[in-house]
Motif scaffolding. Structure first.
Motif, PDB file in Angstrom:
ATOM      1  N   GLY A  77      38.379  50.530  40.524  1.00  0.00           N
ATOM      2  CA  GLY A  77      37.386  49.484  40.683  1.00  0.00           C
ATOM      3  C   GLY A  77      35.993  50.032  40.907  1.00  0.00           C
ATOM      4  O   GLY A  77      34.999  49.378  40.611  1.00  0.00           O
ATOM      5  N   GLU A  78      35.913  51.260  41.424  1.00  0.00           N
ATOM      6  CA  GLU A  78      34.617  51.903  41.650  1.00  0.00           C
ATOM      7  C   GLU A  78      34.094  52.590  40.399  1.00  0.00           C
ATOM      8  O   GLU A  78      33.001  53.139  40.400  1.00  0.00           O
ATOM      9  N   GLY A  79      34.893  52.599  39.332  1.00  0.00           N
ATOM     10  CA  GLY A  79      34.462  53.213  38.076  1.00  0.00           C
ATOM     11  C   GLY A  79      34.902  54.656  37.892  1.00  0.00           C
ATOM     12  O   GLY A  79      34.554  55.283  36.901  1.00  0.00           O
ATOM     13  N   ASP A  80      35.672  55.197  38.840  1.00  0.00           N
ATOM     14  CA  ASP A  80      36.186  56.558  38.679  1.00  0.00           C
ATOM     15  C   ASP A  80      37.209  56.563  37.549  1.00  0.00           C
ATOM     16  O   ASP A  80      37.985  55.616  37.387  1.00  0.00           O
ATOM     17  N   CYS A  81      37.226  57.632  36.772  1.00  0.00           N
ATOM     18  CA  CYS A  81      38.117  57.735  35.620  1.00  0.00           C
ATOM     19  C   CYS A  81      38.892  59.047  35.706  1.00  0.00           C
ATOM     20  O   CYS A  81      38.299  60.122  35.791  1.00  0.00           O
ATOM     21  N   VAL A 100      48.319  48.790  44.673  1.00  0.00           N
ATOM     22  CA  VAL A 100      47.294  49.442  43.871  1.00  0.00           C
ATOM     23  C   VAL A 100      45.998  48.667  44.017  1.00  0.00           C
ATOM     24  O   VAL A 100      45.962  47.470  43.720  1.00  0.00           O
ATOM     25  N   PRO A 101      44.922  49.332  44.492  1.00  0.00           N
ATOM     26  CA  PRO A 101      43.649  48.623  44.502  1.00  0.00           C
ATOM     27  C   PRO A 101      43.238  48.305  43.061  1.00  0.00           C
ATOM     28  O   PRO A 101      43.920  48.718  42.130  1.00  0.00           O
ATOM     29  N   GLU A 102      42.155  47.623  42.874  1.00  0.00           N
ATOM     30  CA  GLU A 102      41.725  47.236  41.527  1.00  0.00           C
ATOM     31  C   GLU A 102      41.671  48.456  40.613  1.00  0.00           C
ATOM     32  O   GLU A 102      40.882  49.365  40.815  1.00  0.00           O
ATOM     33  N   MET A 103      42.565  48.484  39.620  1.00  0.00           N
ATOM     34  CA  MET A 103      42.662  49.610  38.692  1.00  0.00           C
ATOM     35  C   MET A 103      43.123  49.141  37.331  1.00  0.00           C
ATOM     36  O   MET A 103      43.713  48.077  37.199  1.00  0.00           O
ATOM     37  N   ALA A 104      42.873  50.004  36.354  1.00  0.00           N
ATOM     38  CA  ALA A 104      43.355  49.738  34.994  1.00  0.00           C
ATOM     39  C   ALA A 104      43.740  51.053  34.347  1.00  0.00           C
ATOM     40  O   ALA A 104      43.143  52.095  34.620  1.00  0.00           O
TER      41      ALA A 104
END
Length: 88
Positions: free
Chosen positions: A30-34, A56-60
């Motif tokens: 969610g913070e934009g880490d990849c 799982v926190p906000e993730m994709a």
């Protein structure tokens, strides 16, 4: 293809599915880490920090290949269903 991840019950099995993918699979927070999830170091970091309790926190997950995306979707659906059936 971007796949939203809300819960993972079988983290090691998820990593097995990722390892079987033909192309890279990235985890985006969610913070934009990849993170490149084909990397064992990234898998270790995500397992110890983000998947420690199954929530799982906000993730994709981002799959670069349609067949890989289908594998991941099938696993996540199976994983969710296995948890539901053990809750009943």
């Amino acid at each position: 293809m971007k796949i939203k991840v809300e819960r993972v019950n079988q983290v090691n099995k998820l990593f097995e599915v990722i390892d079987s993918c033909a192309m890279n699979v990235e985890l985006v927070t969610g913070e934009g880490d990849c993170l490149n999830m084909k990397s064992k170091l990234s898998q270790y970091l995500s397992m110890t920090r983000m998947f420690a309790n199954g929530d799982v926190p906000e993730m994709a997950l981002i799959a670069k290949n349609e067949q890989d995306a289908q594998k991941l979707i099938a696993f996540l659906e199976e994983d969710a269903n296995s948890q539901e059936s053990s809750d009943t």
